[in-house]
Structures are given as structure tokens and as C-alpha cells.
Motif scaffolding. Structure first.
Motif, PDB file in Angstrom:
ATOM      1  N   GLU A   1       8.888 -29.321 -62.319  1.00  0.00           N
ATOM      2  CA  GLU A   1       9.398 -28.190 -61.550  1.00  0.00           C
ATOM      3  C   GLU A   1       8.386 -27.049 -61.497  1.00  0.00           C
ATOM      4  O   GLU A   1       8.207 -26.418 -60.455  1.00  0.00           O
ATOM      5  CB  GLU A   1      10.728 -27.701 -62.143  1.00  0.00           C
ATOM      6  N   LEU A   2       7.705 -26.786 -62.611  1.00  0.00           N
ATOM      7  CA  LEU A   2       6.688 -25.734 -62.623  1.00  0.00           C
ATOM      8  C   LEU A   2       5.535 -26.077 -61.690  1.00  0.00           C
ATOM      9  O   LEU A   2       5.026 -25.211 -60.966  1.00  0.00           O
ATOM     10  CB  LEU A   2       6.170 -25.509 -64.044  1.00  0.00           C
ATOM     11  N   LEU A   3       5.119 -27.338 -61.688  1.00  0.00           N
ATOM     12  CA  LEU A   3       4.042 -27.755 -60.791  1.00  0.00           C
ATOM     13  C   LEU A   3       4.469 -27.659 -59.327  1.00  0.00           C
ATOM     14  O   LEU A   3       3.699 -27.204 -58.477  1.00  0.00           O
ATOM     15  CB  LEU A   3       3.591 -29.182 -61.112  1.00  0.00           C
ATOM     16  N   LYS A   4       5.680 -28.086 -59.032  1.00  0.00           N
ATOM     17  CA  LYS A   4       6.181 -27.969 -57.653  1.00  0.00           C
ATOM     18  C   LYS A   4       6.142 -26.515 -57.200  1.00  0.00           C
ATOM     19  O   LYS A   4       5.712 -26.213 -56.092  1.00  0.00           O
ATOM     20  CB  LYS A   4       7.612 -28.489 -57.557  1.00  0.00           C
ATOM     21  N   HIS A   5       6.622 -25.636 -58.076  1.00  0.00           N
ATOM     22  CA  HIS A   5       6.634 -24.213 -57.735  1.00  0.00           C
ATOM     23  C   HIS A   5       5.213 -23.681 -57.576  1.00  0.00           C
ATOM     24  O   HIS A   5       4.901 -22.979 -56.614  1.00  0.00           O
ATOM     25  CB  HIS A   5       7.381 -23.427 -58.812  1.00  0.00           C
ATOM     26  N   GLN A   6       4.329 -24.022 -58.502  1.00  0.00           N
ATOM     27  CA  GLN A   6       2.952 -23.534 -58.465  1.00  0.00           C
ATOM     28  C   GLN A   6       2.224 -24.022 -57.217  1.00  0.00           C
ATOM     29  O   GLN A   6       1.429 -23.301 -56.624  1.00  0.00           O
ATOM     30  CB  GLN A   6       2.201 -23.991 -59.723  1.00  0.00           C
ATOM     31  N   TRP A   7       2.480 -25.260 -56.825  1.00  0.00           N
ATOM     32  CA  TRP A   7       1.810 -25.843 -55.660  1.00  0.00           C
ATOM     33  C   TRP A   7       2.535 -25.544 -54.356  1.00  0.00           C
ATOM     34  O   TRP A   7       2.113 -26.001 -53.294  1.00  0.00           O
ATOM     35  CB  TRP A   7       1.666 -27.350 -55.836  1.00  0.00           C
ATOM     36  N   GLY A   8       3.631 -24.804 -54.429  1.00  0.00           N
ATOM     37  CA  GLY A   8       4.371 -24.440 -53.219  1.00  0.00           C
ATOM     38  C   GLY A   8       5.132 -25.601 -52.610  1.00  0.00           C
ATOM     39  O   GLY A   8       5.377 -25.621 -51.412  1.00  0.00           O
ATOM     40  N   LEU A   9       5.507 -26.564 -53.420  1.00  0.00           N
ATOM     41  CA  LEU A   9       6.222 -27.736 -52.904  1.00  0.00           C
ATOM     42  C   LEU A   9       7.728 -27.603 -53.008  1.00  0.00           C
ATOM     43  O   LEU A   9       8.451 -28.491 -52.607  1.00  0.00           O
ATOM     44  CB  LEU A   9       5.783 -29.000 -53.676  1.00  0.00           C
ATOM     45  N   ASP A  10       8.202 -26.473 -53.503  1.00  0.00           N
ATOM     46  CA  ASP A  10       9.637 -26.281 -53.680  1.00  0.00           C
ATOM     47  C   ASP A  10      10.254 -25.444 -52.564  1.00  0.00           C
ATOM     48  O   ASP A  10      11.383 -25.020 -52.657  1.00  0.00           O
ATOM     49  CB  ASP A  10       9.927 -25.631 -55.035  1.00  0.00           C
ATOM     50  N   SER A  11       9.517 -25.244 -51.456  1.00  0.00           N
ATOM     51  CA  SER A  11      10.022 -24.406 -50.368  1.00  0.00           C
ATOM     52  C   SER A  11      11.033 -25.124 -49.500  1.00  0.00           C
ATOM     53  O   SER A  11      11.592 -24.524 -48.585  1.00  0.00           O
ATOM     54  CB  SER A  11       8.851 -23.907 -49.518  1.00  0.00           C
ATOM     55  N   GLY A  12      11.268 -26.406 -49.737  1.00  0.00           N
ATOM     56  CA  GLY A  12      12.281 -27.137 -48.996  1.00  0.00           C
ATOM     57  C   GLY A  12      11.753 -27.818 -47.748  1.00  0.00           C
ATOM     58  O   GLY A  12      12.333 -28.768 -47.270  1.00  0.00           O
ATOM     59  N   GLY A  13      10.632 -27.381 -47.226  1.00  0.00           N
ATOM     60  CA  GLY A  13      10.109 -27.946 -45.997  1.00  0.00           C
ATOM     61  C   GLY A  13       9.144 -29.108 -46.229  1.00  0.00           C
ATOM     62  O   GLY A  13       8.738 -29.770 -45.297  1.00  0.00           O
ATOM     63  N   SER A  14       8.801 -29.364 -47.451  1.00  0.00           N
ATOM     64  CA  SER A  14       7.811 -30.394 -47.752  1.00  0.00           C
ATOM     65  C   SER A  14       8.482 -31.661 -48.217  1.00  0.00           C
ATOM     66  O   SER A  14       9.523 -31.642 -48.865  1.00  0.00           O
ATOM     67  CB  SER A  14       6.870 -29.873 -48.843  1.00  0.00           C
ATOM     68  N   SER A  15       7.876 -32.811 -47.890  1.00  0.00           N
ATOM     69  CA  SER A  15       8.424 -34.088 -48.330  1.00  0.00           C
ATOM     70  C   SER A  15       7.643 -34.634 -49.510  1.00  0.00           C
ATOM     71  O   SER A  15       7.815 -35.780 -49.874  1.00  0.00           O
ATOM     72  CB  SER A  15       8.388 -35.084 -47.167  1.00  0.00           C
ATOM     73  N   TRP A  16       6.773 -33.825 -50.111  1.00  0.00           N
ATOM     74  CA  TRP A  16       5.978 -34.265 -51.245  1.00  0.00           C
ATOM     75  C   TRP A  16       6.850 -34.406 -52.461  1.00  0.00           C
ATOM     76  O   TRP A  16       7.763 -33.641 -52.677  1.00  0.00           O
ATOM     77  CB  TRP A  16       4.885 -33.252 -51.543  1.00  0.00           C
ATOM     78  N   ALA A  17       6.550 -35.364 -53.290  1.00  0.00           N
ATOM     79  CA  ALA A  17       7.257 -35.540 -54.566  1.00  0.00           C
ATOM     80  C   ALA A  17       6.225 -35.536 -55.682  1.00  0.00           C
ATOM     81  O   ALA A  17       5.165 -36.105 -55.545  1.00  0.00           O
ATOM     82  CB  ALA A  17       8.024 -36.853 -54.585  1.00  0.00           C
ATOM     83  N   VAL A  18       6.580 -34.871 -56.764  1.00  0.00           N
ATOM     84  CA  VAL A  18       5.671 -34.839 -57.932  1.00  0.00           C
ATOM     85  C   VAL A  18       6.226 -35.769 -58.969  1.00  0.00           C
ATOM     86  O   VAL A  18       7.374 -35.882 -59.192  1.00  0.00           O
ATOM     87  CB  VAL A  18       5.550 -33.405 -58.495  1.00  0.00           C
TER      88      VAL A  18
END
Length: 67
Positions: free
Chosen positions: A50-67
Motif C-alpha cells: 500500500e505504501l508503494l502504491k501510494h508513493q508511486w501514485g498507483l492508488d488514484s483509482g485510474g490505474s490498472s497497475w498492480a503491485v
């Protein structure tokens, strides 16, 4: 090739101390402890993700990336 991580003297001491404590546990205590330890490891991994998603900006809801 990756170099193995060297532990500090304090970390080595903590491991030795932990090993001594575990030797004095009953079988049931050790099993209970292992389950709790595994639970903490899973929570830590989820927290890191979750911290990595937030840091990389992947938690904005618009991305389909998964960590």
C-alpha cells in the motif's frame, strides 16, 4: 549477483536472544507464536504494498497497475 545483507552485532545478538527464548517454549506456545509471527509478516507485506502504491501514485483509482 546480489551480496548477502550483513547483520549488525545488535541484530545478531537479538537473533541469538530470540533463539534462546524459543528453546524454552512448549510445542503449543511455539505453534501459537509462529501463527502470530506469520500474521505480522502478511500485514507488513500488505502495508509495504500500500505504501508503494501510494508513493508511486498507483492508488488514484485510474490505474490498472498492480503491485
Amino acid at each position: 549477483m546480489h551480496q548477502p545483507i550483513e547483520l549488525t552485532l545488535e541484530q545478531q545478538f537479538n537473533i541469538r536472544s530470540f533463539a534462546t527464548q524459543v528453546q524454552h517454549m512448549s510445542h503449543e506456545q511455539a505453534q501459537d507464536f509462529l501463527v502470530k509471527l506469520y500474521e505480522q509478516m502478511v500485514v507488513r507485506e500488505a502495508t509495504y504494498k500500500e505504501l508503494l502504491k501510494h508513493q508511486w501514485g498507483l492508488d488514484s483509482g485510474g490505474s490498472s497497475w498492480a503491485v
